[in-house]
Design a protein around this motif. Structure first.
Motif, short mmCIF file in Angstrom:
data_model
loop_
_atom_site.label_atom_id
_atom_site.label_comp_id
_atom_site.label_asym_id
_atom_site.label_seq_id
_atom_site.Cartn_x
_atom_site.Cartn_y
_atom_site.Cartn_z
N ILE A 190 0.85 -1.18 0.00
CA ILE A 190 0.00 0.00 0.00
C ILE A 190 0.89 1.25 0.00
O ILE A 190 1.81 1.37 0.82
N ALA A 191 0.63 2.12 -0.98
CA ALA A 191 1.40 3.35 -1.05
C ALA A 191 0.84 4.35 -0.05
O ALA A 191 -0.37 4.48 0.08
N VAL A 192 1.74 5.02 0.70
CA VAL A 192 1.27 5.98 1.70
C VAL A 192 1.76 7.38 1.31
O VAL A 192 2.95 7.60 1.10
N ILE A 193 0.83 8.30 1.14
CA ILE A 193 1.20 9.70 0.94
C ILE A 193 0.79 10.44 2.20
O ILE A 193 -0.39 10.62 2.47
N ASP A 194 1.80 10.74 3.01
CA ASP A 194 1.51 11.28 4.34
C ASP A 194 1.79 12.77 4.36
O ASP A 194 2.90 13.22 4.59
N SER A 195 0.78 13.57 4.12
CA SER A 195 0.96 15.02 4.11
C SER A 195 1.14 15.55 5.52
O SER A 195 1.68 16.64 5.71
N SER A 196 0.73 14.83 6.53
CA SER A 196 0.88 15.27 7.92
C SER A 196 2.32 15.06 8.38
O SER A 196 2.79 15.76 9.29
N THR A 222 2.58 -0.25 11.12
CA THR A 222 3.37 -1.48 11.14
C THR A 222 3.04 -2.37 9.95
O THR A 222 1.88 -2.52 9.57
N ASN A 223 4.12 -2.91 9.36
CA ASN A 223 3.94 -3.91 8.32
C ASN A 223 3.53 -5.23 8.95
O ASN A 223 3.98 -5.57 10.04
N THR A 224 2.69 -5.95 8.27
CA THR A 224 2.40 -7.31 8.73
C THR A 224 2.98 -8.26 7.70
O THR A 224 3.61 -7.82 6.73
N ASP A 225 2.77 -9.57 7.88
CA ASP A 225 3.32 -10.55 6.94
C ASP A 225 2.78 -10.31 5.54
O ASP A 225 3.43 -10.58 4.55
N TYR A 226 1.54 -9.84 5.47
CA TYR A 226 0.90 -9.77 4.16
C TYR A 226 0.56 -8.35 3.73
O TYR A 226 0.12 -8.15 2.63
N ILE A 227 0.74 -7.39 4.61
CA ILE A 227 0.48 -6.00 4.23
C ILE A 227 1.76 -5.18 4.42
O ILE A 227 2.30 -5.12 5.55
N LYS A 228 2.25 -4.63 3.33
CA LYS A 228 3.48 -3.80 3.43
C LYS A 228 3.11 -2.35 3.07
O LYS A 228 2.22 -2.13 2.25
N PHE A 229 3.78 -1.45 3.71
CA PHE A 229 3.51 -0.04 3.43
C PHE A 229 4.75 0.63 2.83
O PHE A 229 5.87 0.40 3.28
N GLU A 230 4.52 1.40 1.77
CA GLU A 230 5.63 2.14 1.16
C GLU A 230 5.32 3.62 1.27
O GLU A 230 4.23 4.05 0.87
N TYR A 231 6.27 4.38 1.84
CA TYR A 231 6.01 5.79 2.07
C TYR A 231 6.59 6.60 0.93
O TYR A 231 7.79 6.56 0.68
#
Lengths: 306, 447
Positions: B53-59, B67-76
């Protein structure tokens, strides 16, 4: 010797009296016809004899003592509305019904084998009842009724559903059973078979027993002094030879001969009739007309109505 | 007596030999086993696709904080706009785009998840939980509470219940286990009464419509025929129940050893539990240092072991038979009063209502097995078979059990006597629309 006797039986249902003071006595080793219009109370009487229902008043005696629970093993009953478990196999079912009548499994098997061979239906043993035709099921039913060799057999309309060949076979079996010592109560609307089979009859109408006796006595009682004469010669000549003690009620031609029916009115007899007509015509046959059970049935029931 | 035995054996054998009995016997446990195994199987086969999941964090406050889980990864991603991602979304490796607005600190809705699919609930709740926690931590930190304190105040509570029995022993119990067993027994009784009660009714109607009944009752008494049928079918029910238990056990054990061999071998946990159970003393339980999940497992196992299965099974069979005999005789009377199954409706209602009330009350009793409702409905014979079975795992005093059982016995004797009278008249009655007034008259007939 009387096998079964009912004394002053009375049975009430909610709104009507099914049996009112009915007494019959059934001689041992005879065929006893139980006659009556629909709804007269025949089936109720049969159910009381079978201990299916109990009378409100009166008693049923078997061999002179009151009928008891175990006595049902001495009775074989073929109800008018009959049936078998449709999903059950013929052999299993016959065995079950026989054991319910108190036969041991071994005896029942032996007897069933005999009867199945006699009726040539061994091949049906493992068939389900629903696969049989109505006539076939009736045969099985007949066997289960008589298998335990009951002293008293009760057949309610036994011939319904049988073709003439099988009906005749059944008739022979019933006569055979009497020969072997069974007593048979036989309820039917078929008056021909009553005349053929029954020794005694009783006629139940509107809950009451209105006629009972030996079949020959009953028929004699209702004879109307009519004679049928067939002859060679002139009908007018015969008629003119009669005096006012006689009434010619019918004349027709039978096989080329003349035939008349003459009613004897009063103060006369067969011999006088013969002596009057002998000089007039050549007589071929002379016989008394005895009413058949059908006529008697209708006459008695109608008389009772008035 | 011989005749009733014959009738019982016919009723029993014809049913047990039917194909439908065999099918039910095999399907029943497969369904039961499936109910227990399938959830375990599904749990073991979680979705294993890795989603990014792409994260666009304007804050700017959540970077590397979800937190990443085994099956969900986050890219900032920095310096990217939602619109630019939207253009090439299908070609990109991303499952979804998470856009966090700066106002998130005071506005809960300032966060969006864009995707061409409907994101699953677990993904949504994972993101929400992580963000909530992060926000809370940041707010606490802003108020001067240090990270270690934060960790140390995180606490969990898991209550183990221990019962003091009358003879002074202590045993571990579990409300959850008791509830489960109560539910299961109550439902089974309800189900059995309906299933086999209806079989009694159908059997009577079958005899009536096939007209064999007059032949049978010229050989045996109507009461013998009725009782023979009821008892024969009860035995069919017990046979089926027994076969189900045996087969379910075989299937579960079989499946376990084939698919989950690690569960089949005795492992450390079970050894611990065994020790604990053997000594069964309070101090040991209290002092035992074990990870939390082991604790819970121990607790359930202990509770399951603490239930008196002799009493449970004994009362199950008693209430099953008692309830079945009570209702079975009523069903037999209904069967005798009608000509075919479609006419049964008007008489079925008053018989089904108490059963349904029993089930409704059961839901309440499971929550509160000591309430007055629970007491009264477990004493009243028409509902007691269901409701009492729910209460038994929680413990019922002897006098209540005795009263309930006694009343049930008296009632089924009464109902059988009454049903016998209706039955005797009804089986020979054809082509008559029967109503309650008519039944009342039949009850008062002399035999």
């Amino acid at each position: 010797m009387i096998l079964l006797e009912t004394q002053n039986i009375e049975k009430k249902f909610i709104n009507h009296l099914a049996l009112d003071d009915v007494s019959i006595s059934i001689p041992e080793n005879s065929i006893y016809g139980l006659l009556g219009p629909n709804g007269a109370g025949k089936t109720t009487l049969i159910r009381i004899i079978n201990r299916i229902t109990a009378p409100d008043k009166g008693a049923v005696l078997l061999n002179g003592r009151p009928l008891q629970a175990n006595d049902v093993n001495m009775i074989g009953y073929l109800p008018e509305e009959r049936g078998l478990y449709k999903k059950m196999k013929v052999g299993e079912q016959a065995l079950y019904l026989a054991q319910l009548k108190g036969l041991s499994k071994k005896d029942a098997l032996k007897k069933l084998k005999y009867w199945f061979e006699k009726f040539e239906i061994q091949a049906w043993w493992d068939k389900k009842v629903e696969e049989l035709s109505k006539g076939m099921a009736q045969k099985v039913q007949f066997i289960t009724t008589i298998l335990h060799e009951p002293k008293l057999l009760i057949f309610d309309e036994p011939f319904s559903g049988f073709d003439p060949i099988n009906a005749n076979m059944l008739k022979q079996e019933i006569l055979e059973l009497r020969k072997k010592g069974s007593t048979i109560i036989f309820s039917t609307h078929n008056m021909g078979s009553v005349e053929e089979l029954c020794d005694n009859i009783t006629l139940i109408n509107k809950s009451k027993n209105i006629l009972e006796g030996k079949i020959d006595d009953v028929r004699k009682k209702y004879k109307s002094n009519i004679y049928e004469i067939s002859f060679n010669g002139n009908t007018e000549k015969l008629e003119s030879s009669l005096n006012n003690h006689y009434e010619l009620i019918d004349h027709k031609k039978v096989n080329g001969n003349n035939a008349v029916k003459i009613k004897l009115l009063h103060e006369t007899n067969e011999n006088e009739l013969l002596s009057l007509i002998l000089p007039a015509v050549e007589i071929i046959s002379f016989k008394e007309i005895i009413p058949n059970m059908n006529d008697i049935f209708i006459k008695v029931v109608n008389e009772y109505k008035n | 007596m011989n005749k009733i035995k014959l009738i019982i054996s016919r009723e029993y054998l014809t049913r047990v030999k039917k194909k439908s009995f065999l099918v039910m016997t095999i399907l029943g446990p497969i369904l039961f086993a499936a109910m227990m195994i399938v959830p375990a199987w599904i749990a073991s086969r979680e979705d294993t696709e890795v989603r990014t999941i792409a994260v666009i964090d304007s804050s700017g406050i959540f970077v590397d904080r979800i937190t990443n889980t085994d099956y969900i990864k986050f890219e900032y991603l920095e310096n990217k706009s939602v619109n630019s991602l939207k253009k090439n979304f299908l070609e990109s490796k991303y499952y979804a785009v998470l856009h966090i607005l700066p106002s998130i600190t005071y506005e809960p809705t300032a966060v969006h998840l864009f995707s061409n699919k409907q994101p699953s609930f677990s993904i949504k709740s994972h993101i929400a939980n992580s963000m909530e926690q992060e926000l809370r931590n940041q707010k606490l930190r802003a108020n001067g509470i240090d990270e270690n304190v934060l960790k140390s105040i995180k606490s969990d509570v898991s209550i183990r219940t221990i019962q003091w029995t009358d003879d002074g022993e202590t045993k571990e119990s579990s409300t959850e286990v008791n509830m489960a067993i109560g539910y299961a027994s109550g439902f089974l009784i309800y189900f059995f009464i309906f299933l086999f009660g209806a079989q009694v009714m159908r059997g009577v109607i079958e005899e009536k419509t096939s007209r064999i009944v007059e032949i049978i009752i010229s050989s045996a008494r109507p009461f013998q025929l009725m009782m023979g049928k009821i008892i024969g079918i009860a035995l069919v029910g017990l046979t089926q129940f027994l076969l189900w238990i045996i087969l379910t056990f075989i299937i579960i054990t079989g499946v376990k050893t084939v698919f989950f061999p690690e569960l089949g071998t005795p492992n450390a946990q079970e050894v611990v539990v065994q020790d604990l159970f053997d000594q069964g003393t309070m101090p040991q339980i209290e002092t035992m240092q074990a990870p939390q999940n082991l604790d819970k497992f121990t607790s359930i196992l202990n509770a399951a072991k603490s239930i008196n299965y002799g009493v449970l099974l004994g009362s199950f069979i008693f209430f099953f038979l008692g309830g079945y005999l009570l209702y079975g005789s009523l069903f037999a009377a209904i069967g005798a009063a009608v000509d075919n199954e479609t006419d049964t409706q008007q008489f079925m209602l008053p018989v089904t209502i108490p059963l349904i009330i029993g089930i409704v009350v059961m839901m309440n009793v499971v929550q509160n097995p000591e309430s007055p409702i629970a007491f009264w409905f477990s004493i009243i014979p028409l509902t007691s078979p269901i409701v009492m079975m729910v209460r038994i795992p929680f413990g019922v005093s002897d006098w209540e059990l005795a009263l309930s059982m006694g009343l049930l016995v008296i009632t089924f004797i009464g109902s059988t006597w009454m049903a016998g009278k209706i039955y005797r008249t009804g089986i020979l009655m054809y082509g008559k629309k029967v109503n309650y007034k008519e039944l009342w008259k039949w009850l008062r007939y002399k035999s």
